[in-house]
Design a protein around this motif. Structure first.
Motif, short mmCIF file in Angstrom:
data_model
loop_
_atom_site.label_atom_id
_atom_site.label_comp_id
_atom_site.label_asym_id
_atom_site.label_seq_id
_atom_site.Cartn_x
_atom_site.Cartn_y
_atom_site.Cartn_z
N MET A 1 -8.39 -13.97 -13.95
CA MET A 1 -8.73 -13.97 -12.52
C MET A 1 -9.10 -12.56 -12.08
O MET A 1 -8.76 -11.59 -12.74
CB MET A 1 -7.53 -14.43 -11.68
N ARG A 2 -9.78 -12.47 -10.96
CA ARG A 2 -10.05 -11.18 -10.34
C ARG A 2 -9.25 -11.15 -9.04
O ARG A 2 -9.54 -11.89 -8.10
CB ARG A 2 -11.54 -11.01 -10.05
N ARG A 3 -8.20 -10.31 -9.02
CA ARG A 3 -7.34 -10.21 -7.85
C ARG A 3 -7.12 -8.74 -7.53
O ARG A 3 -7.57 -7.87 -8.27
CB ARG A 3 -5.96 -10.85 -8.13
N VAL A 4 -6.44 -8.48 -6.42
CA VAL A 4 -6.09 -7.11 -6.05
C VAL A 4 -4.56 -7.02 -6.00
O VAL A 4 -3.92 -7.68 -5.17
CB VAL A 4 -6.72 -6.71 -4.69
N GLU A 5 -4.03 -6.24 -6.91
CA GLU A 5 -2.59 -6.03 -6.99
C GLU A 5 -2.14 -5.08 -5.89
O GLU A 5 -2.85 -4.13 -5.56
CB GLU A 5 -2.21 -5.44 -8.35
N VAL A 6 -0.96 -5.33 -5.33
CA VAL A 6 -0.36 -4.46 -4.33
C VAL A 6 0.85 -3.78 -4.97
O VAL A 6 1.73 -4.46 -5.50
CB VAL A 6 0.10 -5.26 -3.08
N ARG A 7 0.85 -2.46 -4.93
CA ARG A 7 1.98 -1.68 -5.45
C ARG A 7 2.53 -0.77 -4.36
O ARG A 7 1.82 -0.38 -3.45
CB ARG A 7 1.54 -0.78 -6.61
N CYS A 8 3.79 -0.41 -4.50
CA CYS A 8 4.39 0.58 -3.62
C CYS A 8 3.73 1.93 -3.93
O CYS A 8 3.68 2.35 -5.08
CB CYS A 8 5.90 0.66 -3.88
N ALA A 9 3.24 2.60 -2.91
CA ALA A 9 2.55 3.88 -3.11
C ALA A 9 3.52 5.00 -3.48
O ALA A 9 3.09 6.02 -4.01
CB ALA A 9 1.77 4.25 -1.86
N LYS A 10 4.82 4.84 -3.21
CA LYS A 10 5.80 5.88 -3.52
C LYS A 10 6.28 5.84 -4.96
O LYS A 10 6.48 6.88 -5.58
CB LYS A 10 7.00 5.77 -2.59
N CYS A 11 6.50 4.62 -5.51
CA CYS A 11 7.07 4.53 -6.85
C CYS A 11 6.23 3.71 -7.83
O CYS A 11 6.56 3.64 -9.01
CB CYS A 11 8.50 3.98 -6.79
N GLY A 12 5.16 3.10 -7.36
CA GLY A 12 4.29 2.33 -8.25
C GLY A 12 4.80 0.96 -8.62
O GLY A 12 4.23 0.30 -9.49
#
Length: 137
Positions: A90-101
């Motif tokens: 699939m083509r999706r957009v992952e969301v990560r915490c910008a502070k710890c990844g």
């Protein structure tokens, strides 16, 4: 990628439960409709369970009936990092915490929800920690 909070893998494993580690550090997904915050309507701030960075506010949470907590906007655009994810065919957009990844979930657009951003941040409950806001005294 470099993050403000970086820890060796052994430390993450020691600080997180096996289920938290699988989602936050290995980009897993908790089963649908079982997460602690899926149906929560409590007013407050949702933070990263791994590092306590503030990510979402309850006033941007909405019922998408997808099985995971959904938000239409992060608390601050700098709070999350968006990464293209081509896993599982699939083509999706992952969301990560910008502070710890740490992995939080995925964001989807154009699904037709009546939200101001037309986005659905589909976030694993296990990636979050809710701090309720009490009435002002």
């Amino acid at each position: 990628m470099s993050y403000d909070i970086e820890k060796p893998d052994e430390q993450w494993r020691a600080e997180l439960s096996d289920a938290e580690y699988a989602v936050l550090r290995q980009a897993g997904t908790e089963p649908a409709f079982v997460g602690e915050y899926t149906d929560t309507k409590t007013t407050g701030v949702y933070s990263c369970r791994a590092c306590n960075a503030e990510l979402f506010r309850s006033d941007t949470k909405f019922e998408s009936h997808c099985g995971w907590p959904s938000f239409y906007d992060p608390k601050d655009t700098e709070a999350v990092e968006l990464i293209e994810d081509r896993s599982h065919g699939m083509r999706r957009v992952e969301v990560r915490c910008a502070k710890c990844g740490s992995h939080l979930g995925h964001v989807f657009e154009g699904e037709g929800y009546a939200t101001p951003t037309d986005q659905r941040y589909c976030i694993n409950s296990i990636s979050l920690k809710l701090t309720p806001e009490g009435p002002a005294s």
